[in-house]
Motif scaffolding. Structure first.
Motif, PDB file in Angstrom:
ATOM      1  N   GLU A 123       1.061   0.471 -15.118  1.00 20.84           N
ATOM      2  CA  GLU A 123       1.502  -0.393 -14.020  1.00 20.84           C
ATOM      3  C   GLU A 123       0.894   0.108 -12.701  1.00 20.84           C
ATOM      4  O   GLU A 123       0.792   1.329 -12.466  1.00 20.84           O
ATOM      5  N   HIS A 124       0.496  -0.826 -11.850  1.00 19.91           N
ATOM      6  CA  HIS A 124      -0.251  -0.542 -10.623  1.00 19.91           C
ATOM      7  C   HIS A 124       0.378   0.595  -9.795  1.00 19.91           C
ATOM      8  O   HIS A 124      -0.291   1.580  -9.454  1.00 19.91           O
ATOM      9  N   HIS A 125       1.639   0.474  -9.477  1.00 18.36           N
ATOM     10  CA  HIS A 125       2.246   1.465  -8.572  1.00 18.36           C
ATOM     11  C   HIS A 125       2.531   2.791  -9.268  1.00 18.36           C
ATOM     12  O   HIS A 125       2.545   3.837  -8.624  1.00 18.36           O
ATOM     13  N   ALA A 127       0.478   4.003 -11.339  1.00 17.70           N
ATOM     14  CA  ALA A 127      -0.837   4.657 -11.224  1.00 17.70           C
ATOM     15  C   ALA A 127      -1.023   5.220  -9.809  1.00 17.70           C
ATOM     16  O   ALA A 127      -1.543   6.330  -9.638  1.00 17.70           O
ATOM     17  N   HIS A 128      -0.573   4.465  -8.787  1.00 19.46           N
ATOM     18  CA  HIS A 128      -0.646   5.013  -7.420  1.00 19.46           C
ATOM     19  C   HIS A 128       0.164   6.312  -7.325  1.00 19.46           C
ATOM     20  O   HIS A 128      -0.316   7.322  -6.802  1.00 19.46           O
ATOM     21  N   LEU A 129       1.411   6.273  -7.802  1.00 19.66           N
ATOM     22  CA  LEU A 129       2.274   7.465  -7.697  1.00 19.66           C
ATOM     23  C   LEU A 129       1.648   8.649  -8.436  1.00 19.66           C
ATOM     24  O   LEU A 129       1.638   9.779  -7.936  1.00 19.66           O
ATOM     25  N   ALA A 146       3.251   2.882  -0.974  1.00 18.65           N
ATOM     26  CA  ALA A 146       3.500   1.857   0.047  1.00 18.65           C
ATOM     27  C   ALA A 146       2.211   1.049   0.157  1.00 18.65           C
ATOM     28  O   ALA A 146       1.173   1.591   0.541  1.00 18.65           O
ATOM     29  N   ASP A 147       2.288  -0.237  -0.169  1.00 13.05           N
ATOM     30  CA  ASP A 147       1.052  -0.924  -0.508  1.00 13.05           C
ATOM     31  C   ASP A 147       1.110  -2.387  -0.092  1.00 13.05           C
ATOM     32  O   ASP A 147       2.111  -2.851   0.485  1.00 13.05           O
ATOM     33  N   GLY A 148       0.040  -3.107  -0.405  1.00 10.52           N
ATOM     34  CA  GLY A 148       0.025  -4.560  -0.208  1.00 10.52           C
ATOM     35  C   GLY A 148       0.676  -5.242  -1.399  1.00 10.52           C
ATOM     36  O   GLY A 148       1.846  -5.632  -1.352  1.00 10.52           O
ATOM     37  N   GLY A 346      -5.844   4.114  -1.448  1.00 10.56           N
ATOM     38  CA  GLY A 346      -5.906   2.692  -1.775  1.00 10.56           C
ATOM     39  C   GLY A 346      -6.213   2.488  -3.255  1.00 10.56           C
ATOM     40  O   GLY A 346      -6.059   3.402  -4.069  1.00 10.56           O
ATOM     41  N   ASP A 347      -6.700   1.302  -3.581  1.00  8.54           N
ATOM     42  CA  ASP A 347      -6.789   0.972  -5.004  1.00  8.54           C
ATOM     43  C   ASP A 347      -7.890   1.709  -5.749  1.00  8.54           C
ATOM     44  O   ASP A 347      -7.836   1.804  -6.975  1.00  8.54           O
ATOM     45  N   ALA A 348      -8.878   2.252  -5.057  1.00  9.39           N
ATOM     46  CA  ALA A 348      -9.873   3.069  -5.765  1.00  9.39           C
ATOM     47  C   ALA A 348      -9.167   4.204  -6.503  1.00  9.39           C
ATOM     48  O   ALA A 348      -9.475   4.512  -7.657  1.00  9.39           O
TER      49      ALA A 348
HETATM   50 FE   LIG Z   1      -2.519  -0.863  -4.600  1.00 12.86          FE
END
Ligand SMILES: [Fe+2]
Length: 592
Positions: A123-125, A127-129, A146-148, A346-348
């Motif tokens: 899941e996107h977030h 992966a961010h965490l 904290a994202d778009g 960011g998403d990279a």
């Molecule tokens: Fe993102």
């Protein structure tokens, strides 16, 4: 155990390879295809990462993709029924995602069944965490993305302990701090993807006005069910039309559709500014209010997060985590004492995050790696640099080219900077993330107030209100800034000490802050040596550092560095061990 992380079909397409828990390589596709924020399938980035790891695609054990189409399915279906065109767009992306194996096979010209790896969706977030926590130096930390928008949520928080993350809550579409910032950025006449960071710079030139309006545009969530906020949806359109993100020129540059409603103009005192219209004080004041409200909400969320987790350290990711001005206030306005922001927040960064999510969270392997520098991209050999020089106009005469031993190179480079010249500085492996951190940088004298204007006029061609950043010897941070906490990735802005502001005016923003990079000898010995030599010559342990580019992705190959040097009005270029100057040698390369 070899894990390939891929951020595909999304802005900032990227790849990363993790071998036995250690990051080997990470790079954005834009560095290769030369399209800023490039989306699509990052074939070149993957190719580079595998080469750096010395492995073939067939040797990869796991492929991690930071997107889970099944996350928040109920919310997605609810909006899909209301927004059929949006649903069609998402369906197209979903088809692409289910074809990652095929896309990989096609890019590497192998049969899909030859790829033995297990494929995972993260899941996107999460992966961010994972991108911030699992590579941070902290054993325990609070985590915030904290994202778009990603996988139909905008923010997520949790706690990290050892090799495990626990997710506590998320804020679902359409409520989003990132989309709030994007919508007001558009209203202020900045329409390009990534322009939010320009408006953050503009904010320092204004005094917040209409704060009561901004507190309606983003409201603290009253029900306590989430830890955060909700948007005043009357001021937005994305919940009715879908957050339109398309990829111009066949899947390349991301383009955001308009996100603010007519109501926003009514509430903010006039129609939206058109990009060609002049910037007035009103726009600066609205930018200041936009930033002030972001800080109220973001720092408020962090305070709640600190109270709930009792953690002393926080790991940050997501596009909003690039708001260095807000990040710089964490130490004074929240209980957190330590902050780690992933250099590609960011998403990279999802490519690294997804890979570590597999290694730690899924495979339950222990943490053995800390990302304490950002140099994970391509490096070119001395021979490759020499060949690039021989093939360029530098070889045609009119330039002074010298190969120098390190002490001499540092001495001359520092004196070029001290003489008020602009120096391209190209060394080693390219930086991961959007900031140049001393390997693909343009450096200049921070003591000269005119450097900002000179850099803009001659090379960068940016809006004059955008600040340039300082790189400082890490051990000197507290002497020059009011905070000394490390900022190795330029993700925090601190106030410059008042008595030092007139000593480094060029990278000091109008509000007295600097988005600093703290440079250690361990992280980048050569850049540390350059700044040390500059300090020896001038008494100032700081250089102005801006990315090595001119309205394009940061240069990657030596050919691109030479091309940027030749077409702009840079005075000199250090390319590995070579010093290249464009004017008569003695005038630029003085022997101090
Ligand atoms: Fe993102």
């Amino acid at each position: 155990m070899k894990i390939l992380g891929i951020n595909a079909y999304h802005g900032n397409a990227s790849a990363a390879v993790v071998c036995d828990g250690r990051l080997v390589a990470a790079v954005e596709e834009e560095r290769f295809n030369r399209v800023k924020y490039a989306a699509g399938f990052p074939a070149e980035a993957i190719r580079y990462c595998l080469k750096e790891a010395g492995i073939t695609l067939g040797e990869v054990d796991h492929v991690a993709v930071p997107r889970n189409p099944y996350a928040r399915l109920g919310t997605k279906l609810f909006y899909a029924i209301r927004m059929p065109s949006f649903a069609r767009e998402r369906a197209k992306v979903l088809v692409k995602f289910t074809g990652i194996r095929e896309a990989l096979a096609a890019a590497f010209d192998v049969h899909p069944q030859k790829i033995k790896a297990t494929f995972h969706r993260v899941e996107h977030h999460q992966a961010h965490l994972a991108s911030s926590f699992f590579v941070s130096p902290f054993e325990e930390a609070a985590l915030l993305s904290a994202d778009g928008l990603g996988d139909f949520a905008s923010s997520m928080w949790g706690t990290g302990r050892g090799n495990r993350m626990e997710i506590n809550d998320a804020i679902a579409f359409p409520h989003s701090l990132g989309l709030y910032y994007s919508a007001v950025t558009q209203y202020l006449g900045f329409l390009k993807f990534g322009d939010e960071y320009k408006v953050m710079g503009l904010a320092a030139y204004g005094e917040p006005e209409r704060m009561e309006a901004f507190r309606e545009i983003v409201q603290f969530s009253p029900n306590g069910g989430t830890f955060g906020f909700k948007l005043g949806l009357d001021y937005f359109t994305h919940h009715r039309t879908g957050p339109e993100m398309s990829w111009a020129e066949s899947d390349k540059t991301p383009v955001l559709g308009r996100m603010f409603s007519e109501e926003m103009g009514k509430r903010l005192g006039g129609p939206a500014r058109q990009p060609e219209e002049p910037l007035e004080q009103r726009h600066r004041n609205l930018a200041a209010a936009l930033q002030a409200r972001l800080e109220e909400v973001y720092l408020g969320m962090l305070r709640k997060l600190a109270a709930k987790t009792k953690a002393k350290a926080v790991c940050l990711s997501g596009g909003v985590a690039f708001n260095c001005v807000a990040n710089g206030k964490i130490f004074d306005q929240t209980p957190f004492e330590q902050v780690y922001v992933h250099p590609a927040a960011g998403d990279a960064g999802l490519a690294v995050g997804a890979a570590y999510y597999i290694w730690n969270q899924i495979l339950k392997k222990p943490r053995t790696f800390v990302m304490d520098h950002a140099y994970w991209g391509p490096e070119y050999t001395k021979e490759e640099i020499r060949r690039a020089m021989d093939a360029s106009d530098v070889a045609k005469g009119g330039y002074c080219v010298m190969e120098l031993p390190e002490p001499e190179l540092m001495r001359r480079a520092a004196s070029i900077i001290g003489d008020g010249k602009i120096l391209g500085w190209y060394q080693g492996r390219a930086e991961w993330g959007p900031r140049a951190l001393g390997n693909r940088s343009i450096v200049a004298d921070p003591r000269r107030p005119e450097m900002k204007e000179i850099l803009n006029r001659r090379i960068k061609h940016r809006e004059i209100f955008r600040p340039f950043a300082p790189s400082i010897l890490a051990e000197k941070t507290g002497e020059w800034f009011e905070k000394a906490h490390p900022s190795p990735f330029m993700t925090l802005a601190y106030a410059v000490r008042p008595e030092k502001r007139d000593k480094i005016p060029a990278p000091t923003h109008v509000d007295g802050t600097g988005r600093l990079q703290t440079v250690t000898r361990e992280a980048n010995p050569r850049y540390h040596a350059l700044i040390s030599e500059f300090e020896r010559q001038t008494g100032v342990p700081v250089v102005l550092n801006t990315s090595f580019n001119d309205n394009e992705p940061i240069v990657c190959r030596p050919e691109e560095a030479l091309d940027c040097f030749l077409r702009t009005k840079m005075d000199a270029l250090v390319l590995g061990d070579y010093l290249i100057a464009r004017t008569e040698p003695r005038s630029v390369i003085s022997n101090r």
